[in-house]
Write an enzyme that holds these catalytic residues in place. Sequence first.
Site, PDB file in Angstrom:
ATOM      1  N   GLU A  43       0.872  -1.170   0.000  1.00  0.00           N
ATOM      2  CA  GLU A  43       0.000   0.000   0.000  1.00  0.00           C
ATOM      3  C   GLU A  43       0.909   1.220   0.000  1.00  0.00           C
ATOM      4  O   GLU A  43       1.780   1.340   0.866  1.00  0.00           O
ATOM      5  CB  GLU A  43      -0.887  -0.010   1.254  1.00  0.00           C
ATOM      6  CG  GLU A  43      -1.866   1.131   1.223  1.00  0.00           C
ATOM      7  CD  GLU A  43      -2.741   1.237   2.476  1.00  0.00           C
ATOM      8  OE1 GLU A  43      -2.719   0.312   3.310  1.00  0.00           O
ATOM      9  OE2 GLU A  43      -3.419   2.270   2.596  1.00  0.00           O
ATOM     10  N   ARG A 268       5.302 -12.652   9.770  1.00  0.00           N
ATOM     11  CA  ARG A 268       5.972 -11.412   9.415  1.00  0.00           C
ATOM     12  C   ARG A 268       7.309 -11.340  10.130  1.00  0.00           C
ATOM     13  O   ARG A 268       7.514 -11.988  11.152  1.00  0.00           O
ATOM     14  CB  ARG A 268       5.098 -10.199   9.713  1.00  0.00           C
ATOM     15  CG  ARG A 268       4.807  -9.955  11.181  1.00  0.00           C
ATOM     16  CD  ARG A 268       3.637  -8.996  11.371  1.00  0.00           C
ATOM     17  NE  ARG A 268       3.923  -7.663  10.873  1.00  0.00           N
ATOM     18  CZ  ARG A 268       3.214  -7.063   9.921  1.00  0.00           C
ATOM     19  NH1 ARG A 268       2.200  -7.637   9.368  1.00  0.00           N
ATOM     20  NH2 ARG A 268       3.522  -5.851   9.545  1.00  0.00           N
ATOM     21  N   LYS A 278       4.302   1.101   9.596  1.00  0.00           N
ATOM     22  CA  LYS A 278       4.472   2.327   8.820  1.00  0.00           C
ATOM     23  C   LYS A 278       3.870   3.526   9.552  1.00  0.00           C
ATOM     24  O   LYS A 278       4.382   4.634   9.440  1.00  0.00           O
ATOM     25  CB  LYS A 278       3.819   2.167   7.441  1.00  0.00           C
ATOM     26  CG  LYS A 278       4.672   1.344   6.486  1.00  0.00           C
ATOM     27  CD  LYS A 278       4.097   1.340   5.089  1.00  0.00           C
ATOM     28  CE  LYS A 278       3.011   0.291   4.970  1.00  0.00           C
ATOM     29  NZ  LYS A 278       2.587   0.059   3.577  1.00  0.00           N
TER      30      LYS A 278
HETATM   31  P1  ATP Z   1       2.781  -2.071   8.108  1.00  0.00           P
HETATM   32  O1  ATP Z   1       2.016  -2.955   9.028  1.00  0.00           O
HETATM   33  O2  ATP Z   1       4.204  -1.943   8.420  1.00  0.00           O
HETATM   34  O3  ATP Z   1       2.141  -0.757   7.878  1.00  0.00           O
HETATM   35  P2  ATP Z   1       1.558  -3.344   5.913  1.00  0.00           P
HETATM   36  O4  ATP Z   1       1.420  -4.798   6.055  1.00  0.00           O
HETATM   37  O5  ATP Z   1       0.353  -2.536   6.118  1.00  0.00           O
HETATM   38  O6  ATP Z   1       2.783  -2.853   6.744  1.00  0.00           O
HETATM   39  P3  ATP Z   1       1.660  -3.286   3.090  1.00  0.00           P
HETATM   40  O7  ATP Z   1       2.117  -2.193   2.229  1.00  0.00           O
HETATM   41  O8  ATP Z   1       0.246  -3.660   3.076  1.00  0.00           O
HETATM   42  O9  ATP Z   1       2.153  -2.950   4.530  1.00  0.00           O
HETATM   43  O10 ATP Z   1       2.574  -4.567   2.846  1.00  0.00           O
HETATM   44  C1  ATP Z   1       2.914  -5.058   1.593  1.00  0.00           C
HETATM   45  C2  ATP Z   1       3.309  -6.495   1.752  1.00  0.00           C
HETATM   46  O11 ATP Z   1       4.402  -6.609   2.643  1.00  0.00           O
HETATM   47  C3  ATP Z   1       2.186  -7.320   2.325  1.00  0.00           C
HETATM   48  O12 ATP Z   1       2.067  -8.507   1.582  1.00  0.00           O
HETATM   49  C4  ATP Z   1       2.612  -7.573   3.737  1.00  0.00           C
HETATM   50  O13 ATP Z   1       2.126  -8.778   4.197  1.00  0.00           O
HETATM   51  C5  ATP Z   1       4.132  -7.570   3.632  1.00  0.00           C
HETATM   52  N1  ATP Z   1       4.733  -7.176   4.901  1.00  0.00           N
HETATM   53  C6  ATP Z   1       4.507  -6.053   5.605  1.00  0.00           C
HETATM   54  N2  ATP Z   1       5.196  -6.052   6.752  1.00  0.00           N
HETATM   55  C7  ATP Z   1       5.897  -7.206   6.780  1.00  0.00           C
HETATM   56  C8  ATP Z   1       6.805  -7.807   7.702  1.00  0.00           C
HETATM   57  N3  ATP Z   1       7.138  -7.206   8.842  1.00  0.00           N
HETATM   58  N4  ATP Z   1       7.324  -9.016   7.391  1.00  0.00           N
HETATM   59  C9  ATP Z   1       7.005  -9.622   6.235  1.00  0.00           C
HETATM   60  N5  ATP Z   1       6.159  -9.121   5.333  1.00  0.00           N
HETATM   61  C10 ATP Z   1       5.602  -7.927   5.588  1.00  0.00           C
HETATM   62 MG    MG Z   2      -1.358  -3.509   4.778  1.00  0.00          MG
END
Ligand code: ATP
Ligand code: MG
Length: 564
Positions: A43, A268, A278
């Site tokens: 995102e 994760r 984020k």
């Molecule tokens: P955050 O929780 O840090 O805001 P998010 O999951 O909302 O991150 P996205 O932009 O939706 O962020 O993530 C893009 C991809 O990265 C998704 O498939 C998510 O599962 C993966 N991802 C995000 N954080 C992690 C992590 N700590 N370890 C592994 N994969 C991750």
């Molecule tokens: Mg997300």
Amino acid sequence: MENKNENLQGENKASLNFIEQIIENDLKNGKNESRVHTRFPPEPNGYLHIGHAKSICLNFGIAEKYNGLCNLRFDDTNPTKEEVEYVDSIIEDVKWLGFDWGDRLYYASDYFDQMYELAVKMIKKGKAFVCDLSAEETSALRGTPSIPAKPSPYRMRSIEENLDLFARMKAGEFPDGSKTLRAKISLDSPNMQMRDPAMYRIRHAHHHRTGNKWCIYPMYDWAHGLEDSIEKITHSLCTLEFENHRPLYNWYLDESEVYRPQQIEFARLNLSYTVMSKRKLLELVQQKLVSGWDDPRMPTISGMRRRGFTPQALRAFSDRIGIAKRNNVIDVSLLEHSVREDLNQRAKRVMAVLNPLKVTIKNYPEGQSEELEAVNNPEDESAGTRMIPFSREIYIERDDFMEDAPKKFFRLAPGREVRLRYAYFITCEDIIKDQAGNITELICTYDPLSKGGKSPDGRKVKGTLHWVDAHQNTAAQIRIYDRLFTVSDPDADKEKDFKEHLNPDSLSIIEEAFVEPSVIGAEALSYYQFERLGYFNVDKDSSTEKMVFNKTVGLKDSWTKAGN
Ligand code: ATP
Ligand code: MG
């Protein structure tokens, strides 16, 4: 801490992780015409962090390994938090990590029309309804896993009325929050995700790609599966929080009567001494607690790049931690270890003095200077050698001299002899102090027969010091970093704001250090080992007037030291 290694698989490269096992099984059975197609779906609401790097390495890595494809897809369904700056930074970061999505750069917003048509289809099938309840009213009726929901009073609206209202939602007739489109699934499923979840909400907001075309936006669960389906993704890899969304993912795609990929969840990445959300990273940036998303203390890919971490190191780290089914915390020293291991192969060695003490070599001819040959990287013969200047005045590290040195101090002290790396043996003859008694200079002699640092007669010296010529050098600023947080889990205490654990000493600046002249003109990011001091790289703030270096990591490895 005991189980931090439980998912490390670096040692056993041959064994497949559980996702590879699923994929190999699918390939064997000819599922999906034996295609493998993954995607990385960020995102664009912030910069990518090291957790994302793991997901990138996983998704692109799987595609590489199985001759498949991996798409880069922006999941831009939330107009208010997303910005073009983030899109650009994400593209840069994925490229820098060394992955290639070919011509498959997609945006969820490109599918808004298709999503809308499928929502209409769901209404026609009696599987979706327009609901006028507010968010509070909806959650008041929702029940608990063991208590069924009370039906929304709008649940039994006719298909015609739903079609009319949904069209008018899209046309902008209703204010934000006044209506939603909800799936009609269940009132009593123990999985709360299945209790008539929202598919669309009203948001009169400008979208970075679709402008003002839309004022209804699809919810994540409705949108994400359709994005995967439209792109013919075979294996939709996501983090564990989405495990209980899987039935909904499947339900949406099956009821829409479209192709359904397989969702697979993995743990994760969590790192000690690090926050990864984020939202929290944005807080640090907005409150100027760091210099920006690419502050070298940030766990962002851009911060790590600026700090001097290499893409190879991040990929090696990601391989090493492997893919787990259960959440765990990885020790940040393992990441540092991976960086050090990579830089050891890659970084050119140079000499720099961070805390200078002047040394005058009184028997070295005044006005003379010479060039001495130095090895660029003992780990890599092809890196060759370079010439470094030497003259009557040089700098050594203040710590490398002690006036009242104990026997075990193998560096310079009055009357003692040491080797200057690649240069000569010198002996300290005299100390010059200012009125306050601070040592300002050492007077030494050198042995002209010890050129190259080689003993002329078999006599041994215990210490070898790094040094920099006092005339031919560059005076650089050096930024030294410590962990951004003082505690290993800044999120642990829910009563406390994570920012209370910020390390006040996470940045210290040395305004004037001396670096040998071979670094002059090096571009931003160039990697070096400053001999005996650690790994350093050229910061983007560096200029021809004043070079600036970041300390990437020290030489001491707390990971291997801890017996791992
Ligand atoms: P955050 O929780 O840090 O805001 P998010 O999951 O909302 O991150 P996205 O932009 O939706 O962020 O993530 C893009 C991809 O990265 C998704 O498939 C998510 O599962 C993966 N991802 C995000 N954080 C992690 C992590 N700590 N370890 C592994 N994969 C991750
Ligand atoms: Mg997300």
